[in-house]
Write a protein that holds these residues in place. Sequence first.
Motif, PDB file in Angstrom:
ATOM      1  N   THR A  33       0.830  -1.208   0.000  1.00 45.68           N
ATOM      2  CA  THR A  33       0.000   0.000   0.000  1.00 45.68           C
ATOM      3  C   THR A  33       0.859   1.250   0.000  1.00 45.68           C
ATOM      4  OG1 THR A  33      -0.139  -0.151   2.381  1.00 45.68           O
ATOM      5  CG2 THR A  33      -2.026  -0.939   1.148  1.00 45.68           C
ATOM      6  N   ILE A  34       1.980   1.206   0.690  1.00 44.66           N
ATOM      7  CA  ILE A  34       2.837   2.394   0.704  1.00 44.66           C
ATOM      8  C   ILE A  34       3.326   2.711  -0.701  1.00 44.66           C
ATOM      9  CG2 ILE A  34       5.058   3.305   1.458  1.00 44.66           C
ATOM     10  CD1 ILE A  34       4.639   2.125   4.110  1.00 44.66           C
ATOM     11  N   VAL A  35       3.823   1.685  -1.400  1.00 45.17           N
ATOM     12  CA  VAL A  35       4.319   1.939  -2.746  1.00 45.17           C
ATOM     13  C   VAL A  35       3.186   2.391  -3.655  1.00 45.17           C
ATOM     14  CG1 VAL A  35       5.360   0.882  -4.771  1.00 45.17           C
ATOM     15  CG2 VAL A  35       6.273   0.413  -2.528  1.00 45.17           C
ATOM     16  N   ASN A  36       2.002   1.810  -3.475  1.00 48.49           N
ATOM     17  CA  ASN A  36       0.882   2.227  -4.317  1.00 48.49           C
ATOM     18  C   ASN A  36       0.490   3.672  -4.091  1.00 48.49           C
ATOM     19  OD1 ASN A  36       0.675  -0.154  -5.590  1.00 48.49           O
ATOM     20  ND2 ASN A  36      -1.005  -0.943  -4.368  1.00 48.49           N
ATOM     21  N   SER A  37       0.678   4.175  -2.881  1.00 48.85           N
ATOM     22  CA  SER A  37       0.249   5.544  -2.634  1.00 48.85           C
ATOM     23  C   SER A  37       1.332   6.560  -2.980  1.00 48.85           C
ATOM     24  CB  SER A  37      -0.180   5.712  -1.179  1.00 48.85           C
ATOM     25  OG  SER A  37       0.898   5.429  -0.339  1.00 48.85           O
ATOM     26  N   LEU A  38       2.488   6.065  -3.435  1.00 48.77           N
ATOM     27  CA  LEU A  38       3.527   6.995  -3.885  1.00 48.77           C
ATOM     28  C   LEU A  38       3.240   7.379  -5.318  1.00 48.77           C
ATOM     29  CD1 LEU A  38       6.953   5.559  -2.746  1.00 48.77           C
ATOM     30  CD2 LEU A  38       6.026   7.785  -2.211  1.00 48.77           C
ATOM     31  N   THR A  39       2.923   8.619  -5.555  1.00 47.53           N
ATOM     32  CA  THR A  39       2.733   9.049  -6.931  1.00 47.53           C
ATOM     33  C   THR A  39       3.853  10.001  -7.279  1.00 47.53           C
ATOM     34  OG1 THR A  39       1.224  10.636  -6.002  1.00 47.53           O
ATOM     35  CG2 THR A  39       0.267   8.747  -7.130  1.00 47.53           C
ATOM     36  N   GLU A  40       3.939  10.341  -8.521  1.00 45.07           N
ATOM     37  CA  GLU A  40       5.035  11.192  -8.972  1.00 45.07           C
ATOM     38  C   GLU A  40       4.965  12.560  -8.294  1.00 45.07           C
ATOM     39  OE1 GLU A  40       8.488  11.225 -10.710  1.00 45.07           O
ATOM     40  OE2 GLU A  40       7.120   9.569 -11.104  1.00 45.07           O
ATOM     41  N   TYR A  41       3.763  13.153  -8.271  1.00 39.13           N
ATOM     42  CA  TYR A  41       3.610  14.495  -7.707  1.00 39.13           C
ATOM     43  C   TYR A  41       2.623  14.437  -6.554  1.00 39.13           C
ATOM     44  CZ  TYR A  41       5.623  15.399 -12.217  1.00 39.13           C
ATOM     45  OH  TYR A  41       6.431  15.357 -13.318  1.00 39.13           O
ATOM     46  N   ASP A  42       2.616  15.503  -5.791  1.00 46.78           N
ATOM     47  CA  ASP A  42       1.579  15.700  -4.796  1.00 46.78           C
ATOM     48  C   ASP A  42       1.484  14.527  -3.816  1.00 46.78           C
ATOM     49  OD1 ASP A  42      -0.373  17.212  -3.667  1.00 46.78           O
ATOM     50  OD2 ASP A  42      -1.971  16.104  -4.680  1.00 46.78           O
ATOM     51  N   ILE A  43       2.596  14.227  -3.176  1.00 47.92           N
ATOM     52  CA  ILE A  43       2.589  13.166  -2.178  1.00 47.92           C
ATOM     53  C   ILE A  43       2.167  13.761  -0.845  1.00 47.92           C
ATOM     54  CG2 ILE A  43       4.043  11.578  -0.898  1.00 47.92           C
ATOM     55  CD1 ILE A  43       5.733  11.279  -3.371  1.00 47.92           C
ATOM     56  N   ASP A  44       1.269  13.077  -0.150  1.00 48.01           N
ATOM     57  CA  ASP A  44       0.857  13.534   1.166  1.00 48.01           C
ATOM     58  C   ASP A  44       1.906  13.066   2.185  1.00 48.01           C
ATOM     59  OD1 ASP A  44      -0.352  14.296   3.430  1.00 48.01           O
ATOM     60  OD2 ASP A  44      -2.295  13.394   2.965  1.00 48.01           O
ATOM     61  N   TRP A  45       2.980  13.845   2.324  1.00 51.39           N
ATOM     62  CA  TRP A  45       4.140  13.376   3.086  1.00 51.39           C
ATOM     63  C   TRP A  45       3.796  13.007   4.525  1.00 51.39           C
ATOM     64  CZ3 TRP A  45       8.133  11.318   1.104  1.00 51.39           C
ATOM     65  CH2 TRP A  45       8.579  11.722  -0.143  1.00 51.39           C
ATOM     66  N   GLY A  46       2.947  13.826   5.152  1.00 54.09           N
ATOM     67  CA  GLY A  46       2.626  13.562   6.552  1.00 54.09           C
ATOM     68  C   GLY A  46       2.051  12.169   6.742  1.00 54.09           C
ATOM     69  N   VAL A  47       1.022  11.846   5.961  1.00 53.14           N
ATOM     70  CA  VAL A  47       0.358  10.552   6.124  1.00 53.14           C
ATOM     71  C   VAL A  47       1.287   9.417   5.732  1.00 53.14           C
ATOM     72  CG1 VAL A  47      -1.546   9.124   5.345  1.00 53.14           C
ATOM     73  CG2 VAL A  47      -1.910  11.536   5.792  1.00 53.14           C
ATOM     74  N   ILE A  48       2.023   9.607   4.636  1.00 55.19           N
ATOM     75  CA  ILE A  48       2.854   8.499   4.165  1.00 55.19           C
ATOM     76  C   ILE A  48       3.999   8.235   5.156  1.00 55.19           C
ATOM     77  CG2 ILE A  48       4.679   9.439   2.707  1.00 55.19           C
ATOM     78  CD1 ILE A  48       3.600   7.618   0.547  1.00 55.19           C
ATOM     79  N   MET A  49       4.495   9.288   5.787  1.00 55.40           N
ATOM     80  CA  MET A  49       5.519   9.078   6.799  1.00 55.40           C
ATOM     81  C   MET A  49       4.928   8.380   8.023  1.00 55.40           C
ATOM     82  SD  MET A  49       8.260   9.799   5.583  1.00 55.40           S
ATOM     83  CE  MET A  49       9.609  10.827   5.150  1.00 55.40           C
ATOM     84  N   ALA A  50       3.672   8.692   8.335  1.00 59.45           N
ATOM     85  CA  ALA A  50       3.040   8.001   9.454  1.00 59.45           C
ATOM     86  C   ALA A  50       2.898   6.511   9.160  1.00 59.45           C
ATOM     87  CB  ALA A  50       1.670   8.613   9.743  1.00 59.45           C
ATOM     88  N   THR A  51       2.496   6.170   7.929  1.00 57.94           N
ATOM     89  CA  THR A  51       2.389   4.749   7.598  1.00 57.94           C
ATOM     90  C   THR A  51       3.769   4.096   7.622  1.00 57.94           C
ATOM     91  OG1 THR A  51       2.528   5.287   5.261  1.00 57.94           O
ATOM     92  CG2 THR A  51       0.338   5.018   6.162  1.00 57.94           C
ATOM     93  N   GLY A  52       4.763   4.816   7.093  1.00 59.60           N
ATOM     94  CA  GLY A  52       6.124   4.276   7.125  1.00 59.60           C
ATOM     95  C   GLY A  52       6.586   4.028   8.544  1.00 59.60           C
ATOM     96  N   MET A  53       6.249   4.966   9.407  1.00 62.81           N
ATOM     97  CA  MET A  53       6.641   4.822  10.813  1.00 62.81           C
ATOM     98  C   MET A  53       5.972   3.596  11.428  1.00 62.81           C
ATOM     99  SD  MET A  53       8.756   6.588  12.397  1.00 62.81           S
ATOM    100  CE  MET A  53       9.408   5.867  13.895  1.00 62.81           C
ATOM    101  N   LEU A  54       4.684   3.408  11.120  1.00 62.72           N
ATOM    102  CA  LEU A  54       3.984   2.244  11.668  1.00 62.72           C
ATOM    103  C   LEU A  54       4.620   0.953  11.171  1.00 62.72           C
ATOM    104  CD1 LEU A  54       0.304   3.435  11.376  1.00 62.72           C
ATOM    105  CD2 LEU A  54       1.578   2.995  13.468  1.00 62.72           C
ATOM    106  N   LEU A  55       5.077   0.968   9.912  1.00 62.42           N
ATOM    107  CA  LEU A  55       5.731  -0.217   9.367  1.00 62.42           C
ATOM    108  C   LEU A  55       7.083  -0.436  10.032  1.00 62.42           C
ATOM    109  CD1 LEU A  55       5.534  -2.423   7.172  1.00 62.42           C
ATOM    110  CD2 LEU A  55       6.751  -0.902   5.654  1.00 62.42           C
TER     111      LEU A  55
END
Lengths: 305, 290
Positions: B242-264
């Motif tokens: 899911t993390i890789v799927n939510s990585l898009t070229e532009y307009d990444i929601d860094w806050g949320v994606i870092m939170a998911t990364g942290m949980l992982l």
Amino acid sequence: MQMANVNRLTPYMFLAPAVVILVIALLYPIGYMIYASFLDWNPSQRIGEAEFVGLRNYINLLGDESFRESLSVTLKFAGIVVFLEMLVGVGLALLLDRNIRGMSALRTLFILPMMIAPIVVGLMWRYMYHPTVGIFNRTLKSLGFEPVPWLSDGSWAFTSVIIADVWQWTPFIFILSLAALQSLPQSALEASRIDGATGWQQIWHIKLPLMMPVLIVTCLLRLIDAFKVLEVVLVLTNGGPGLSTEILSLRISRTASEFRELGEAAAMSNYLLIVLLLLTLAMFFYNKVSEMRTARLRAAAEGDD
Amino acid sequence: MADKVYDKQNPAFYALIVALVVMSVGPIVLMLMTSLKLNVDIMSDTASLFFMPTLRNYETALCDMLWYAPQHVEYCDPTFGRALMNSLTIAIISTALTLVIGCMAAYAIVRFRFMGRDTVSLTTLVMRMVPPAVLLVPVFGIWTFQFQIDGTKMGIILVYVAMNLPFVIWILQSFIIQVPIQLEEAARMDGAGPFQVFFLVVLPIIKPGLAAASIFTFRIAWNEFLLANALADRNSRTVPVTIVNSLTEYDIDWGVIMATGMLLAVPPIIFTFVASRQIITGMTAGAVKG
């Protein structure tokens, strides 16, 4: 009588589940892959429907410009990364091999980068390399320098990927060489100190030669793993810009999923496997040879006593 | 002894250590801090050390698992919560299976002397060398067309068990070898069957080995992306996918994606702090003995 039978069968019963799983889910797939590499096969077909094309996939690949490019990127990446990591890791181990307090806490902190998911490593480096909000460019800007195109320029992207990998895996080398250093025979170091060897002389003539067996194994292990790197690069650059960071395992997965050429991906996997197999066998035989040599030396030493 | 005292007094040495710690832990701390920031703070140009920490990003990621509805989340995307549960199930089941099966096999190899130790270590090495990318094509093909277990958790678990077994067998056998055989003979004299000997005598002794093996297995199953990506469907996706799927070229929601990364990242970090000694033992054993 029955009891004896049970006893004779026990080992097989203990071994059976492991053998079954390994055969079904590891050996069979690998054999399947070798067969698939001779096919012209796309994911919507069953394997039986795919056309047998002999060595065509292999030959096509050798003539394929972008395959050669990604092979050379892989080799360059693995070579540079392992060289830097060995240099820094062994250097740090030599420096930090002292009796200081908190060494185990330090080692704990150092293994963190290896334990967290490669995906996450890629994620945090991608954030740090970010052109505007990333910490590197922010620092550069506040110091009055030009921002650097970390991930959007070919050679910078390659460097960035290398930096991330060095960050993640140098601790591996550090910890292994520290373990090797701490198991060196104290008597040799003591003797050299009495003979008046300086610190450098000790490192060059005593520590490094004695550590060599472990260092070579570590280096080979790391080299094998460097060929397997995928996720960090995938998250950081996805192989781009252009083909500048498209390492082989990334290319395999893209050939399979984007270009839908399963046969070609399998052939590519086989090329990668051959390289790795050579490395692995080199390591195994190196181990055997050095074991035999130590045994011989020990026998000789005992004969002297 | 004299030079050790000297080392302790050298300030450059301490500076080096501090620098090393900052370098190795810094990126992780930065990720933690980013995950606690609002996107406004992440994007702002001002100094980034001072900000109001907030749990909003974590609430967004985990919205369907919370007992309350966070106010700032307009649309709750259940993808991540589901992926977290999948990851946990897959990692735990595959670790348990690998350990049980691996343990039995290692015991059989050591005690009943089937194959030489050389065969075992060579197989381990060869298996360690196989990159997941190489398994991608055949596993996808076989799982889809022959076993028809693609898209199920069972399918992913099966690959992970197979991938981890060689290493687990190898590391456990190096622990089992150290169990004194007299202990087992004594148990057998007292009338214990082979299974009782194994479960009641051998297993308790090799607990440290089991700890090391389970951490390594869990880590691989928890972190793996490539095969999970190829095998999972919408309902069995794991967190890395899911993390890789939510990585898009532009307009990444860094806050949320870092939170998911942290949980992982949290479970491996906890393991590291709890059992760093076992991890280091496992790692050094792997290199020093091949």
